[in-house]
Write a protein that holds these residues in place. Structure first.
Motif, short mmCIF file in Angstrom:
data_model
loop_
_atom_site.label_atom_id
_atom_site.label_comp_id
_atom_site.label_asym_id
_atom_site.label_seq_id
_atom_site.Cartn_x
_atom_site.Cartn_y
_atom_site.Cartn_z
N VAL A 3 0.85 -1.19 0.00
CA VAL A 3 0.00 0.00 0.00
C VAL A 3 0.89 1.24 0.00
CG1 VAL A 3 -1.74 1.33 1.26
CG2 VAL A 3 -1.82 -1.18 1.30
N ILE A 4 0.55 2.22 -0.82
CA ILE A 4 1.24 3.52 -0.78
C ILE A 4 0.53 4.37 0.26
CG2 ILE A 4 1.74 5.64 -2.05
CD1 ILE A 4 2.15 3.98 -4.54
N GLU A 5 1.27 4.77 1.28
CA GLU A 5 0.70 5.52 2.40
C GLU A 5 0.61 7.01 2.07
OE1 GLU A 5 -0.54 3.94 4.81
OE2 GLU A 5 0.41 1.97 4.65
N ASP A 39 4.22 -3.66 -6.09
CA ASP A 39 2.98 -4.41 -5.92
C ASP A 39 1.97 -3.65 -5.06
OD1 ASP A 39 1.60 -6.79 -6.68
OD2 ASP A 39 1.76 -7.52 -4.61
N ALA A 40 2.12 -2.32 -5.02
CA ALA A 40 1.14 -1.51 -4.30
C ALA A 40 -0.17 -1.48 -5.08
CB ALA A 40 1.67 -0.09 -4.11
N SER A 41 -1.29 -1.41 -4.37
CA SER A 41 -2.60 -1.46 -5.02
C SER A 41 -2.77 -0.37 -6.07
CB SER A 41 -3.71 -1.35 -3.96
OG SER A 41 -3.51 -0.21 -3.13
N MET A 42 -2.30 0.83 -5.79
CA MET A 42 -2.43 1.93 -6.74
C MET A 42 -1.59 1.68 -7.99
SD MET A 42 -1.61 6.01 -6.21
CE MET A 42 -2.52 6.19 -4.68
N VAL A 43 -0.38 1.16 -7.81
CA VAL A 43 0.51 0.87 -8.93
C VAL A 43 -0.07 -0.25 -9.80
CG1 VAL A 43 2.84 0.13 -9.61
CG2 VAL A 43 2.53 1.63 -7.63
#
Length: 332
Positions: free
Chosen positions: A62-64, A78-82
């Motif tokens: 996750v990107i905080e 593997d961040a959700s936004m990416v």
């Protein structure tokens, strides 16, 4: 149509995201909604609902909100936004929605999805409510803090095309946000941008002041992201305080409560006009895929409306038609 949603982005994620996705999936069964994020967290929130048009895509990171945008995008592959952005790039999704880190989403739009040829920087564009109910599109609202005069011209072209393609306006009027209406008012940026906007293939109507924005001085207003974001938050803050104070005054005694009952319908309509959840999300204009940024505080209703916005944009083939207009250099 397929819409990827960053299920882990936003102040109320993933709960509000999943609730909004369920509501959207039930209303528009022809739309596949792909929730991107930690499936172990997301799946229980579906409450056992087996909707054929909701799909889960696992993303382990996750990107905080406080992550440095460029570093986060490069390190958290593997961040959700990416992952959602990559799905748009690889045409696994027709659009993506996120209410997460604005800077990171801008970076994903630029580095992952990619810009439209001829556009230097993308811009966040959002409809501001106006007293006539029609609204005015304002960009940039914070995708880039700074901008060059040439980039403001590109924002003007993008905003004009958006209002033409998305809202059907034949000749959208464009204004430059400034501290006065006179041509030579402003800082070095606005003074340099003014003559360029006069020569651009748009219907430029000159400078506009922020006090007039809600009176709809034009159809599109352009500014750098610093000024735009301050104006956005000022309007949101003022609207919140005014509604809160009015509620307090109306609840003061029996007579004021009676008055409140009389004007309740009008007050609710005014509140709806000023409510960001009605608009859903702001498109990131200038990228070669459909990317929408939700308010950080988006609730489930806002996410549902973001899906509605994405559907309309997909149906109008917004990105492809805008890209074609820009590449052909067609005049507005």
């Amino acid at each position: 149509m397929r819409i990827a949603i960053d299920a882990m982005g936003g102040d109320h994620a993933p709960y509000a995201v999943v609730e909004g996705a369920i509501a959207a999936a039930e209303e528009w069964p022809d739309t596949k909604i792909i929730l991107v994020g930690d499936t172990a967290v997301i799946e229980p929130l579906l409450q056992g609902k087996k909707l054929s048009n909701i799909e889960l895509r696992h993303a382990s990171e996750v990107i905080e909100p406080d992550d440095e945008p460029v570093k986060a995008v490069r390190r958290k592959k593997d961040a959700s936004m990416v992952v959602a952005g990559r799905m748009v790039k690889e045409q696994e999704a027709d659009a993506m929605i996120s209410a997460g880190n604005t800077g990171a989403l801008m970076t994903i739009g630029t580095l992952v999805v990619g810009r439209i040829k001829g556009i230097e920087r993308a811009a966040l564009a959002q409809m501001f409510p106006t007293i006539d109910g029609a609204g005015v599109l304002v960009l940039d609202l914070g995708a880039n803090v700074d901008a060059s005069p040439e980039q403001l011209v590109q924002y003007a072209v993008l905003g004009s095309l958006y209002r033409s393609k998305f809202h059907g306006l034949t000749k959208p009027s464009v204004g430059l946000l400034n501290i006065g209406t006179e041509a030579m008012k402003g800082n070095e940026l606005t003074k340099a941008a003014f003559p360029l906007l006069e020569q651009a293939p748009i219907h430029f109507v000159g400078n506009v002041e922020s006090r007039d924005v809600l009176r709809k001085p034009c159809d599109v207003i352009v500014c750098d992201g610093f000024a735009g974001n301050i104006m956005l938050k000022s309007v949101e803050g003022a609207a919140s305080v005014i509604m809160s104070e009015l509620k307090k005054e109306f609840m003061r005694n029996f007579l004021t409560k009676l008055a409140a009952a009389i004007v309740k319908k009008g007050m609710l309509q005014m509140r709806k006009k000023m409510d960001y959840t009605e608009h859903g999300a702001a498109p990131l204009l200038g990228v070669s895929g459909l990317v929408l940024k939700g308010h950080g505080s988006s609730n489930s209703y806002a996410f549902k409306n973001a899906v509605r916005q994405a559907r309309i944009a997909i149906q109008n083939d917004l990105v492809r038609s805008m890209s074609s207009e820009i590449s052909n250099g067609s005049e507005m």
